[in-house]
Design an enzyme around this catalytic site. Structure first.
Site, short mmCIF file in Angstrom:
data_model
loop_
_atom_site.label_atom_id
_atom_site.label_comp_id
_atom_site.label_asym_id
_atom_site.label_seq_id
_atom_site.Cartn_x
_atom_site.Cartn_y
_atom_site.Cartn_z
N ARG A 1 -7.25 0.32 13.24
CA ARG A 1 -5.54 0.64 12.75
C ARG A 1 -5.79 1.84 11.87
O ARG A 1 -6.77 1.95 11.34
CB ARG A 1 -5.07 -0.73 12.25
N ASN B 1 -5.02 3.55 8.45
CA ASN B 1 -5.01 2.93 6.86
C ASN B 1 -4.51 3.90 6.00
O ASN B 1 -3.44 4.57 6.75
CB ASN B 1 -6.83 2.91 6.53
N ASN C 1 -9.79 5.60 2.58
CA ASN C 1 -8.70 5.31 1.50
C ASN C 1 -8.34 6.50 0.83
O ASN C 1 -7.87 7.39 1.54
CB ASN C 1 -9.39 4.03 0.81
N GLU D 1 0.78 -1.23 -0.03
CA GLU D 1 -0.07 0.04 0.06
C GLU D 1 0.73 1.17 0.10
O GLU D 1 2.28 1.25 0.17
CB GLU D 1 -0.83 0.16 1.19
N ASP E 1 -9.95 1.74 -3.97
CA ASP E 1 -8.90 1.83 -3.01
C ASP E 1 -8.15 3.18 -3.00
O ASP E 1 -8.72 4.20 -3.13
CB ASP E 1 -8.13 0.71 -3.23
N ASP F 1 -7.65 -5.98 10.08
CA ASP F 1 -7.69 -7.00 9.32
C ASP F 1 -7.90 -8.31 9.97
O ASP F 1 -7.33 -8.68 10.76
CB ASP F 1 -6.25 -7.19 8.49
#
Length: 288
Positions: free
Chosen positions: A102, A104, A151, A21, A199, A122
Site C-alpha cells: 500500500r 505510505n 517514511n 499520519e 517515522d 498492515d
C-alpha cells in the site's frame, strides 16, 4: 503532560485514530489535515470545524493541491485527486505495487512532483519491503529501491539535500538533490536509530529535522547538517508517527500518533506544542 520538557504538549483532538499520519498545515486556508491510514479517512480542521473525507482504500497521505482546496491522495492502487467530492485517478499503481503493498508517506517537492513510498499492508505476513517513487509529469520512477518502510521526507532550505527516513533500516538518510531534475544521489546515513523506529519527519527554517519515533513516545530534534541530537520532546503516546509545522507564524508543531492495540489515555491522539523556530512555510503542494 509532557514530562521533563520545556515544551507544553497539548492534545488538539482526543479522538483515538487507528493510524494517524501525514499532518499538513495549509496556510492558504488555515487548514490542518491528517490521515488515518487504517481508518481510510482524511481529516481536517478548518475554521475550528473538524471534517473528514472517506477514502475507499487505506490512505497513506493527503497532499494539498496547488490550485484548489482539494488533495492528492496516496491510496493502495493509485494516486488520486480529490476535488469537490470527486476522486480522479492521477497515477495507476496496480502494475507498480505488489498486491500486498500500500502507499505510505508522501510529500510534494517545490516543483509540485509527488514523492511517495510503498510498504507492506498492515497485518501482512510478508517481510517489510517497498520502494520510494517519484510521480513527475505523468511518469512514475523509482528513486530509492529496496526500502523497508519508506517514511519521512524533507528538503533543505537551499534545495540541495533530500532527507529520508527508512524506518526498518533504522536510519535517517541524506542525499544530494537536484531540484530541476528531481535526481538524488550520494546516499549517506545522517544518523542511526539505536532505540525505537524513526517515522515521519519535518524540517524547520534552520535546516533541523523534527523526527517522530514509533514506539518511542517522543519527537527528536536533529541537526540536518550532522545528525546530532539537539532535543528530545516527550509525547504522551507510544506510537508517534509524524509531525508538521503550522499556524500563522509556523511555530506550532502538530504531531500524529497511532492507537491500534494500545490502551494509553492519549494513544492515537493529535497533539501540538509551540516552538521557538519557524517551520518551512508553506509546505509544498501538488501541481497537476
Amino acid at each position: 503532560m509532557s514530562g521533563l520538557s520545556r515544551y507544553n504538549v497539548e492534545v488538539v483532538d482526543s479522538t483515538r485514530y487507528a493510524l494517524g499520519e501525514g499532518p499538513y498545515y495549509d496556510p492558504r486556508f488555515k487548514r490542518l489535515s491528517w490521515v488515518d491510514i487504517i481508518g481510510q479517512k482524511v481529516w481536517f480542521i478548518k475554521n475550528g470545524k473538524k471534517e473528514c473525507i472517506d477514502a475507499p482504500q487505506p490512505v497513506g497521505a493527503a497532499i494539498p493541491l496547488a490550485d484548489s482546496e482539494g488533495f492528492a491522495l496516496a491510496l493502495k492502487d493509485g494516486i488520486y485527486t480529490y476535488e469537490n467530492g470527486k476522486l480522479s485517478l492521477m497515477a495507476d499503481l496496480k502494475d507498480v505495487y505488489k498486491d500486498y503493498w500500500r502507499s505510505n508517506d508522501a510529500k510534494a517537492d517545490a516543483k509540485g512532483r509527488i514523492w511517495f513510498g510503498a510498504s507492506v499492508i498492515d497485518g501482512s505476513d510478508h517481510e517489510a519491503e517497498g520502494n520510494l517513487y517519484l510521480f513527475d509529469n505523468g511518469k512514475i520512477g523509482i528513486k530509492v529501491e529496496g526500502t523497508k518502510i519508506a517514511n519521512g521526507m524533507a528538503w533543505s532550505f537551499d534545495k540541495k539535500k533530500f532527507f529520508f527516513s527508512d524506518s526498518f533500516e533504522h536510519a535517517v538518510f541524506v542525499f544530494d538533490y537536484d531540484e530541476e531534475s528531481g535526481s538524488i544521489n550520494n546516499r549517506r546515513e545522517l544518523f542511526h536509530v539505536d532505540e525505537n523506529i524513526s517515522d515521519g519527519l519535518t524540517i524547520d527554517s534552520e535546516d533541523n529535522l523534527w523526527v517522530a519515533f514509533w514506539g518511542g513516545s517522543r519527537i527528536e530534534k536533529r541537526s540536518g547538517a550532522t545528525g546530532e541530537l539537539l532535543e528530545v520532546i516527550p509525547i504522551p503516546a507510544k506510537q508517534v508517527t509524524s509531525c508538521c509545522f503550522g499556524d500563522e507564524d509556523m511555530k506550532t508543531l502538530y504531531v500524529t500518533s497511532a492507537g491500534t492495540g494500545l490502551d494509553g489515555e492519549y494513544d492515537g491522539c493529535l497533539f501540538r506544542f509551540r516552538t521557538d523556530v519557524k517551520g518551512v512555510s508553506p509546505d509544498y503542494c501538488v501541481k497537476i
